[in-house]
Design an enzyme around this catalytic site. Structure first.
Site, PDB file in Angstrom:
ATOM      1  N   ARG A 101       0.859  -1.176   0.000  1.00 20.11           N
ATOM      2  CA  ARG A 101       0.000   0.000   0.000  1.00 20.11           C
ATOM      3  C   ARG A 101       0.903   1.235   0.000  1.00 20.11           C
ATOM      4  O   ARG A 101       1.931   1.264   0.688  1.00 20.11           O
ATOM      5  CB  ARG A 101      -0.933   0.044   1.215  1.00 20.11           C
ATOM      6  CG  ARG A 101      -2.225  -0.745   0.993  1.00 20.11           C
ATOM      7  CD  ARG A 101      -3.085  -0.145  -0.109  1.00 20.11           C
ATOM      8  NE  ARG A 101      -4.247  -0.951  -0.449  1.00 20.11           N
ATOM      9  CZ  ARG A 101      -4.272  -1.881  -1.413  1.00 20.11           C
ATOM     10  NH1 ARG A 101      -3.182  -2.129  -2.114  1.00 20.11           N
ATOM     11  NH2 ARG A 101      -5.363  -2.558  -1.654  1.00 20.11           N
ATOM     12  N   HIS A 132      -0.866   0.863 -10.641  1.00 20.68           N
ATOM     13  CA  HIS A 132      -1.572  -0.123  -9.827  1.00 20.68           C
ATOM     14  C   HIS A 132      -2.164  -1.233 -10.686  1.00 20.68           C
ATOM     15  O   HIS A 132      -3.377  -1.486 -10.639  1.00 20.68           O
ATOM     16  CB  HIS A 132      -2.650   0.549  -8.968  1.00 20.68           C
ATOM     17  CG  HIS A 132      -2.979  -0.255  -7.731  1.00 20.68           C
ATOM     18  ND1 HIS A 132      -3.525   0.293  -6.599  1.00 20.68           N
ATOM     19  CD2 HIS A 132      -2.842  -1.570  -7.457  1.00 20.68           C
ATOM     20  CE1 HIS A 132      -3.700  -0.641  -5.676  1.00 20.68           C
ATOM     21  NE2 HIS A 132      -3.296  -1.779  -6.179  1.00 20.68           N
ATOM     22  N   GLU A 158      -2.416   7.930  -3.630  1.00 15.29           N
ATOM     23  CA  GLU A 158      -3.083   7.333  -4.785  1.00 15.29           C
ATOM     24  C   GLU A 158      -4.523   7.825  -4.849  1.00 15.29           C
ATOM     25  O   GLU A 158      -5.172   7.955  -3.808  1.00 15.29           O
ATOM     26  CB  GLU A 158      -3.067   5.811  -4.618  1.00 15.29           C
ATOM     27  CG  GLU A 158      -3.332   5.050  -5.884  1.00 15.29           C
ATOM     28  CD  GLU A 158      -2.909   3.586  -5.795  1.00 15.29           C
ATOM     29  OE1 GLU A 158      -1.990   3.272  -5.006  1.00 15.29           O
ATOM     30  OE2 GLU A 158      -3.504   2.783  -6.507  1.00 15.29           O
TER      31      GLU A 158
END
Lengths: 369, 365
Positions: free
Chosen positions: B283, B330, B312
């Site tokens: 993450r 991603h 993000e």
């Protein structure tokens, strides 16, 4: 013993001089580091300041800038010269037979140190060929520094422009996309797909090991099938085929890992590209002449060839200009085996060969002529 | 004639699959594009009030702040299950859903883990071999392979901006270094994998295949039997700090929690003994992105391979245009196989709940 008694070794390439092996070598030999300029100058030097050299450390590039170590150069080589030790596997630039006539031993360094790094480059290209990682790099920009936007811009509303090898961006990037496609080209797992490795020596087998660890099905092409026990020793399953067209109905990725010979020239040509049934990917770490580069470019432009990963080129060091700038192509400047570890390993082996001939009176450990 | 149960689709699976065709034959599919929270609530109370399940796909409720708060409160009364395709379920109020008797199912996908591990492998190879620098600079003025290699061997690296400074030149150097940066095999070097669940273990498998020494950081050590069953040798460390003298590459493969936030920060970067490479597929906020940029600019961090980002979906602009950085949006698990597999699994979960079957579903709450 004065330094003038130590046998002279001419170095036409560099190495890591801090290595203990070189420090010891330098105590036994007088090492002359020299940059080649022209054939005429070399011949003059052979007749003057280099007229008593006993060995040449050819390194990697060797005498390529002078057209190779052949003909006039061999004729004028000093009578004291006993061995030329090079670092590469390939010795195309040396006329081994003519050297033998003059009683000059030529040694190379077999590919044991190269197999791992070359296979790693193939692995890198393979991953990108199925997952299109290199295509994303171009789309990121200060205006497109947003992950979902980048994926959405590249979604299936657009069709990959095969003529120029570029993905197209459509819309303003608002909305959502999972990113399992770039335009009409799916991102797929290499696992479960079929790799055909052309040439299955040390390097080919190591490539097979790497690709099988991704879950790929390994097929190989070789002049002679490996024996059952040789196949068992591989550590992974590999299926033999006599020629590339035997694999035309299922090949997803072709890896060229064979040497350049009259037989292998243009092994991959327009006819083969056409006859292979589905769009496929190709990686070349063998020799450039094995692929007809013009036919390859045409294959990329039609989309029959989905991806090309090239470390060697037909007219190396020149590269076909239409290969540049394409997102479905990865070009590297012949660095498959270029690591510090391999550079040092091969320099040590070359020095050992020289020592074996000049001091131990041997034939060299890895004589090739 | 019984009416088919209504299932709301806020995610869009591939409709060309067997799984979807069967599902849409058994249920009434209502395709819905979320525009705003207020519109969604209005429709939950209006035309969507009879739905019994929701196919949320990937990040289905991200646009309205997640399936929680007001959105959950106004969820139609007959909804029994919400099925998502990802493993991670950020933005779903699982407790609140339990209270309302709504099951949340996810898809722990091995295919996803493999795809992520493949991305880590790609970045690892690039991080030791400097491939990006060779790729990016062949072309333009440097169209000759020997000249490019020599230019890169003799050039310098503008560490602050992360680009090589090279001049076209004649030559045929063996490129064992690139602008003063050694080119190495991953073989024999140390990787520290932070987070050693199914993804971390697969990453270890991939990197062991190319000869790396595998180290892992996990809250509790695997048992001897678990370690033996991996198929490759591993060394356990209780904290990332414990690896500071040996790490050549750090791979973040852990979830984002209060505990892991900014695990990679200025202090850690300075503390590590050698310049190192970093890959993040966990993450984004596990890494302090500003500290990362400083680390790259100073050269303490040799390479960053990032698929996730602290803020993000925004990416720190200083990460763009560096040749010691590889960015992906991603897509670690974005393969068509995974997309279709997880869609089928999510539909299976919905069907199992709605038909009240005994089959095992992958429930979160």
């Amino acid at each position: 013993m004065t330094s003038s008694n130590k046998p002279k070794v001419l170095f036409v390439g560099d190495l890591d001089k801090s290595q203990p092996e070189f420090i010891r070598f330098n105590e036994k030999f007088t090492c002359i580091f020299h940059s080649l300029t022209s054939v005429d100058q070399l011949i003059e030097d052979f007749n003057t300041k280099f007229n008593d050299i006993e060995a040449i450390y050819g390194a990697w590039l060797g005498f390529v800038p002078l057209g190779g170590f052949r003909d006039k150069i061999i004729e004028n080589a000093p009578p004291s010269l006993k061995i030329i030790a090079i670092c590469s596997v390939g010795y195309d630039g040396y006329d081994g037979a003519a050297l033998r006539e003059r009683n000059i031993i030529l040694t190379n360094v077999p590919s044991t140190g190269a197999a791992g790094p070359v296979a790693d480059l193939v692995l890198y290209n393979t991953l990108s060929s199925f997952r299109q990682f290199s295509a994303y790099q171009k789309v990121f920009s200060p205006d497109n520094n947003h992950t979902i936007k980048v994926r959405k811009l590249l979604d299936r509303s657009g069709t990959f422009e095969t003529r120029t090898g570029q993905p197209v961006t459509t819309g303003d990037g608002s909305g959502y996309d999972f990113g399992e496609y770039i335009n009409d080209r799916p991102n797929v797992n290499p696992g479960g797909h079929n790799a055909v490795i052309v040439g299955f020596g040390n390097i080919g087998k190591t490539i097979g090991q790497r690709l099988s660890s991704l879950g790929m099905n390994i097929h190989y092409i070789k002049r002679n099938k490996l024996s059952d026990s040789e196949e068992a020793k591989l550590g992974y399953e590999a299926t033999y085929h006599a020629d590339i067209l035997s694999t035309k109905s299922f090949v997803d990725l072709v890896v060229i890992a064979c040497p350049a010979t009259p037989e292998t020239k243009h092994l991959i040509n327009a006819k083969v590209i056409d006859e292979i049934e589905h769009p496929f990917r190709v990686i070349n770490i063998g020799r450039g002449s094995i692929i007809d580069e013009e036919a390859l470019v045409n294959g990329l432009k039609t989309g029959k060839v989905l991806f090309a990963g090239l470390d060697v080129f037909e007219k190396e060091p020149s590269v076909h200009p239409e290969l540049f700038g394409r997102s479905d192509v990865i070009l590297t400047p012949h660095i498959g085996a270029s690591t510090v570890e391999n550079f040092n390993h091969t320099s040590v082996e070359a020095m050992r060969n020289i020592e074996n001939v000049l001091i131990d009176g041997g034939e060299g450990f890895t004589r090739v002529n | 004639m019984t009416l088919k149960q209504q299932v709301l689709f806020v995610g869009k699976p591939n409709t060309n699959t067997e799984a979807y065709k069967k599902f849409s034959a058994n249920f009434e599919v209502i395709n819905y594009k979320i525009t705003s929270k207020s519109q969604l609530i209005e429709d939950f109370e209006g035309r969507l009030r009879y739905i019994e399940a929701i196919y949320a796909g990937w990040g289905g409720f991200d646009g309205v702040g997640g399936f929680q708060g007001e959105v959950l409160r106004h969820c139609p009364p007959n909804v029994k299950v919400v099925a998502i395709c990802s493993i991670g379920h950020d933005g779903y109020d699982t407790e609140g859903m339990s209270k309302r008797g709504i099951t949340l199912t996810n898809v722990p996908s091995v295919i996803a883990s493999e795809a992520v591990a493949d991305l880590v492998l790609y970045n690892t190879l690039s991080s030791f071999r400097n491939f990006k620098m060779f790729e990016k600079n062949l072309g333009g003025k440097l169209t000759n392979t020997g000249a490019l290699r020599t230019a890169l061997v003799r050039g310098e690296f503008d560490q602050f901006n992360g680009v090589p400074v090279i001049k076209p030149t004649v030559g045929g150097a063996f490129a064992s270094s690139c602008c003063g940066r050694d080119i190495l095999s991953p073989r024999g070097h140390n990787v520290v994998i932070v987070g050693f669940g199914s993804i971390g273990k697969l990453i270890g498998e991939r990197l062991a295949c190319i000869g790396m020494n595998i180290h892992y950081v996990k809250r509790s050590k695997l048992s001897e039997q678990e370690e033996a069953s991996l198929g490759y040798k591993v060394t356990y460390h209780a904290t990332l700090k414990d690896t500071k003298n040996i790490a050549d590459l750090v791979v973040i493969a852990c979830p984002g929690t209060a505990h892991t936030r900014h695990m990679v920060n200025e202090e850690m970067i300075n503390d590590f003994a050698k310049p190192f490479r970093l890959i993040n597929i966990g993450r984004g906020y596990v890494v302090d992105e500003k500290a990362l940029v400083n680390g790259l600019q100073s050269g303490k961090i040799l390479f960053a391979g990032l698929d996730v980002f602290e803020n993000e979906p925004s990416i720190n602009p200083d990460l763009l245009n560096r040749q010691d950085v590889v960015l992906t949006p991603h897509i670690g698990s974005s393969t068509t196989e995974n997309f279709n597999y997880t869609a089928a699994a999510a539909m299976f979960n919905i069907e199992t709940v709605l038909y009240d079957r005994e089959d095992t579903i992958t429930r979160v709450n």
